[in-house]
Structures are given as structure tokens and as C-alpha cells.
Design a protein around this motif. Structure first.
Motif, PDB file in Angstrom:
ATOM      1  N   GLU A 121       1.126 -10.599  -2.967  1.00  0.00           N
ATOM      2  CA  GLU A 121       0.998  -9.664  -4.077  1.00  0.00           C
ATOM      3  C   GLU A 121      -0.035  -8.575  -3.755  1.00  0.00           C
ATOM      4  O   GLU A 121      -1.144  -8.864  -3.339  1.00  0.00           O
ATOM      5  N   GLY A 122       0.360  -7.329  -3.930  1.00  0.00           N
ATOM      6  CA  GLY A 122      -0.548  -6.209  -3.703  1.00  0.00           C
ATOM      7  C   GLY A 122      -0.656  -5.756  -2.261  1.00  0.00           C
ATOM      8  O   GLY A 122      -1.326  -4.757  -1.972  1.00  0.00           O
ATOM      9  N   LEU A 123       0.011  -6.468  -1.337  1.00  0.00           N
ATOM     10  CA  LEU A 123      -0.102  -6.131   0.084  1.00  0.00           C
ATOM     11  C   LEU A 123       1.009  -5.166   0.476  1.00  0.00           C
ATOM     12  O   LEU A 123       2.149  -5.571   0.707  1.00  0.00           O
ATOM     13  N   GLU A 124       0.679  -3.890   0.527  1.00  0.00           N
ATOM     14  CA  GLU A 124       1.616  -2.853   0.920  1.00  0.00           C
ATOM     15  C   GLU A 124       0.939  -1.931   1.910  1.00  0.00           C
ATOM     16  O   GLU A 124      -0.254  -1.619   1.773  1.00  0.00           O
ATOM     17  N   GLN A 125       1.705  -1.470   2.899  1.00  0.00           N
ATOM     18  CA  GLN A 125       1.122  -0.601   3.912  1.00  0.00           C
ATOM     19  C   GLN A 125       0.541   0.652   3.274  1.00  0.00           C
ATOM     20  O   GLN A 125       1.151   1.295   2.436  1.00  0.00           O
ATOM     21  N   GLY A 126      -0.659   0.993   3.690  1.00  0.00           N
ATOM     22  CA  GLY A 126      -1.354   2.168   3.178  1.00  0.00           C
ATOM     23  C   GLY A 126      -2.606   2.399   4.001  1.00  0.00           C
ATOM     24  O   GLY A 126      -2.753   1.857   5.098  1.00  0.00           O
ATOM     25  N   ASP A 127      -3.521   3.192   3.465  1.00  0.00           N
ATOM     26  CA  ASP A 127      -4.740   3.492   4.213  1.00  0.00           C
ATOM     27  C   ASP A 127      -5.581   2.251   4.464  1.00  0.00           C
ATOM     28  O   ASP A 127      -6.312   2.181   5.465  1.00  0.00           O
ATOM     29  N   ASP A 128      -5.507   1.269   3.555  1.00  0.00           N
ATOM     30  CA  ASP A 128      -6.346   0.084   3.698  1.00  0.00           C
ATOM     31  C   ASP A 128      -5.563  -1.167   4.080  1.00  0.00           C
ATOM     32  O   ASP A 128      -6.120  -2.264   4.131  1.00  0.00           O
ATOM     33  N   VAL A 129      -4.268  -1.037   4.359  1.00  0.00           N
ATOM     34  CA  VAL A 129      -3.446  -2.140   4.849  1.00  0.00           C
ATOM     35  C   VAL A 129      -2.614  -1.603   6.008  1.00  0.00           C
ATOM     36  O   VAL A 129      -1.790  -0.703   5.825  1.00  0.00           O
TER      37      VAL A 129
END
Length: 470
Positions: A121-129
Motif C-alpha cells: 500500500e502506498g508504494l508507487e514509483q516516484g521521486d522517493d520510490v
């Protein structure tokens, strides 16, 4: 007679290596008109060395496999920042993302694999993942990993540990979260994994084993499935990859967790081949560079007509952890039946396990014992009988013919394998040196030594130093 039109879908390590192998056999393009398509904008680069870029021990430009004018010099129609969208098997034509098409006589799929993100939950590719897989991912990680910032690495496999060591060396507070009871469970037994964790802990890496991530809260951190919490300004995801097979499936090729290929690297369509991480072959272990190298050599023989009998029979695995201050090699099957010798020295970061069957090396794990790793790897690769004094072999002290430690280049026979990824012997290095390749970069250009996993670089440097002194 017109040259055969060969189109390679993918300009990663497998696709670029195939192009190199084809041009080694057909330098002027008289037999093969070669087109290579790459999704990334960069020239091909060595994905195996990306952890060194994160660690700061190598620059992005130094891991490149080709320079900017490689394609022009080698008569290759190279198209970057472009992907195939459809294969028309009837017309033998590939439709591309820019709206153009390219026709083929033989097609090679080298689309590799994509990182897998666990359903957290909440883990989506982005600047911090960041799912760590590409050169662009390195840049994103380094941008986000500010000095002293807490970083969570999901995955205690090879890539995860390399990333964790690199970030810890940069001053980040790194925690590795791994759901299995020990790290690198595919390559190591529990004893070796325990010693490795102890060594990495001394280097600043913290471990949470036997637990998984349950929820990611941006700006706060990770909640684990045991109810605990770890701070994380950045999450680096190294939880495995999935073969990129969508294009092949849509074309009606046989796929089962990878594109199915035979020993000639043919798919279910005889005009279409595949290699690298996107394929499934009985003798292939995904995620390692050497199978792709060996497949490329076989396929280049077939596509150029150099050797119509060439076949890929599989690759005996040798895995090396590329992390500063850690020397680890896992060879063959350490769980095989046979004589087993083992040694553990956790305080000094040393562990050894050797499995001998029918007087040959069936498997081994060598941590913190580089001479042992060099000797046992040669015994394994060349099928040399293991000397009777097994204990001396375990500690790298036995000197059977052709298996001297790599730290003594003068003692190595010409047939000694220096670069396993590229099958470069000491004799081949000496030949290249005498032909004018008189430094390590030139030797790498002439023989490809050091351009695979990179673990042979110190030995190649030692051979070069020895040659200078002659």
C-alpha cells in the motif's frame, strides 16, 4: 546476393552484445544488414555495474559498452528512444513507436526484464520510490539520497545488497527489508548469509529479516507486516524482475514466464529468436550476464552462417557480489550431493563451503577468501579434478596445473581463464598486449575483459602490471 536483414529488439546488455558478436564475424555488413532498436536514449551500458555508480566508485559514462559513434563505425542502423509496438509475423515486419516500420528476414527479441514492485500500500514509483534497474534509476537514487538520509532497500538479493552497501558508503542510514529468513537465499546457505550480514552490518547496513513491507507512508517511512516501523526518505526496490514478454505474447509466440526458446535460441516461430533475461531456456538462470554473453555468441554464429551447428546448452552459474570491501563468489550448486567441506570465521568476514562430487567441484560459496574463489572457480570452469588435499583447496593453497591463484599472474598458464564472462584467458591478454593493447582500457577494448560483471578487473590489472615488468 543482398545481406540478410536482422532486426534486434532491445539495446541492453544482450542486444548490444549480439550486435558486437555479429560484427566480429561480419565487420563490413556483407552478410548481415543489422538494425538495433533501443528504448533508452543512452548508448548501451553495463547494467551489472550500476551499483558501482550508486556507490560513487564509477561514473555513469564509464559503464558504457559503446561510445556515441559505435553504430556508424560498425555499420549498424541504431535507433534509440524507440520501441517495437507490434510484430507482424506474416509480413515479417515490426511496427515502431514513432509510426515507422522495419522489415526483417530474422528477428531477435532482446527486451530483457522489468522490475517488479511488491503489492505494498502506498508504494508507487516516484521521486522517493525507485525500482533499481536502469542508468536513469541511478540518477534518481542519487538525487533523492541526501547525505545522512534514511533509506529503505526492499530486497536482500544480489542487487539489493549491492545498492545498500553503496548507499551506506555514501553516508546514508540504510535498512534492508527482506521477507526470507536469510539474504541471497537463492545463492547462499544460512551460514554464509549470516557471515555476510555481519560484515555488512559493520559497514553501516541494518537488516530486518523475515518481515515484509506492509505500507509506505511518504515522508514518514515503511510500516512492516510485524507492526514495526522504519524511517525512510527514499525506498529503493530490488524485489526481482519479470521477463518482458508482452510483445512476444501479442505476436502469438510460446511464452511461459519467459519466451520459450530451443538450443538454437529459436522461438516457436523459426524466423524469430530471443536471448537474455526475456527468455526461458532449461539451462538459463535469469539475472546473470554470462548466459546472455554465451547466447549472443551462439546466435551470432547462426545468423551470420559462421557455424550452423552452434547451440546453447546452458550456463553453469557463478554469482559474484559487487560491493566494496566484500568479496563473495557463489559457484554451481552448493546444495548438491557429495563431499562437503566448510569453514566459518564470522568475526573476520570469512566463510567457505566446497562440495565435491566425482572429484569435481559441484558447488562452492567463498566469502572473504579471494584466492580460494579464484582457484575453485577455475577448477569448476575447466572441469579440473579437485586435488586430494581438499583443505588446501578450500583455503586457496593448492596449486594444481592451471588453477593458480589469480593474484600470481606469472604462475598462471596461458589457458587460465581470467574473465569468465567473456571467456578471456591469460594467453589472450598477452596476445592483445603484444598487438598493441598496452594498458587496461586497451585490453578491455581488444578482449572485452572487465566489461562483464567487472569482478576480474583487479586480475586484469595484475596481468597488465606483470606484462609491463617483463
Amino acid at each position: 546476393m543482398s545481406p540478410r536483414r536482422v532486426v534486434v529488439l532491445g539495446y541492453g546488455m544482450a542486444g548490444s552484445r549480439l550486435a558486437d558478436e555479429i560484427r566480429r564475424r561480419d565487420p563490413a555488413g556483407e552478410r548481415v544488414a543489422l538494425t538495433v532498436l533501443g528504448a533508452e536514449s543512452h548508448p548501451a551500458y553495463n547494467r551489472v555495474l550500476l551499483s558501482a555508480v550508486v556507490a560513487g566508485t564509477m561514473r555513469a559514462e564509464t559503464v558504457r559498452l559503446h561510445d556515441e559513434d559505435w553504430a556508424e563505425r560498425h555499420h549498424v542502423d541504431l535507433r534509440t528512444s524507440i520501441t517495437a509496438t507490434r510484430i507482424d509475423r506474416g509480413l515479417r515486419r515490426v511496427e515502431l513507436s514513432d509510426g515507422s516500420t522495419v522489415d526483417y528476414d530474422a528477428l531477435v527479441i532482446a527486451t530483457g526484464a522489468s522490475p517488479w514492485l511488491p503489492p505494498v500500500e502506498g508504494l508507487e514509483q516516484g521521486d522517493d520510490v525507485v525500482a533499481f534497474r536502469s542508468l536513469d534509476d541511478c540518477a534518481r537514487i542519487l538525487e533523492a539520497a541526501k547525505l545522512g538520509a534514511p533509506v529503505a532497500v526492499l530486497g536482500g538479493g544480489l542487487l539489493g545488497l549491492e545498492a545498500a552497501r553503496g548507499l551506506a558508503g555514501r553516508g546514508n542510514l540504510v535498512t534492508v527489508v527482506h521477507p526470507a529468513s536469510h539474504v541471497m537465499e537463492r545463492q547462499l546457505d544460512a551460514g554464509a548469509a549470516g557471515v555476510l550480514v555481519k560484515s555488512l552490518t559493520k559497514l553501516g547496513v541494518t537488516f530486518r529479516l523475515g518481515v515484509g513491507a506492509a505500507r509506505y507512508l511518504p515522508g514518514d517511512g515503511l510500516k512492516l507486516d510485524d507492526g514495526s516501523h522504519i524511517p525512510a526518505d527514499l525506498v529503493v526496490v530490488c524485489t526481482g524482475v519479470r521477463a518482458e514478454t508482452a510483445l512476444a505474447e501479442e505476436a502469438g509466440l510460446s511464452v511461459d514466464r519467459g519466451i520459450l526458446v530451443d538450443d538454437a535460441l529459436r522461438t516457436s516461430d523459426g524466423r524469430i529468436h530471443a536471448l537474455g533475461d526475456c527468455v526461458r531456456h532449461p539451462g538459463t538462470i535469469s539475472g546473470l550476464v554470462q548466459p546472455a554473453w554465451e547466447q549472443a555468441a551462439v546466435l551470432a554464429d547462426l545468423l551470420t552462417g559462421t557455424d550452423s551447428a552452434a547451440r546453447y546448452r546452458g550456463t553453469a552459474p557463478v554469482t559474484r557480489l559487487k560491493a566494496r570491501d566484500i568479496d563473495l563468489a557463489a559457484i554451481g550448486d552448493h546444495e548438491a550431493d557429495g563431499e562437503v567441506l566448510s569453514f566459518a570465521d564470522p568475526e573476520r568476514g570469512r566463510y567457505a563451503k566446497l562440495v565435491v562430487r566425482d572429484d569435481r567441484v559441484a558447488g562452492a560459496i567463498l566469502l572473504g577468501l579471494p584466492d580460494s574463489a579464484a582457484m575453485i572457480t577455475q577448477l569448476h570452469d575447466r572441469g579440473i579434478p579437485v586435488p586430494e588435499d581438499r583443505l588446501s583447496v578450500l583455503f586457496g593453497r593448492a596449486l594444481p596445473a592451471g588453477a593458480a591463484p589469480a593474484s600470481s599472474p606469472a604462475d598462471l598458464p596461458a589457458s587460465a581463464l581470467i574473465c569468465r564472462c567473456n571467456s578471456v584467458t591469460k594467453g589472450r591478454l598477452v596476445e592483445a598486449w603484444r598487438a598493441g593493447a598496452t594498458d587496461v582500457p586497451a585490453l578491455a577494448e581488444a578482449t572485452r575483459a572487465t566489461t562483464g560483471c567487472g569482478s576480474c578487473r583487479d586480475t586484469v590489472c595484475a596481468v597488465a602490471d606483470w606484462l609491463v615488468a617483463q
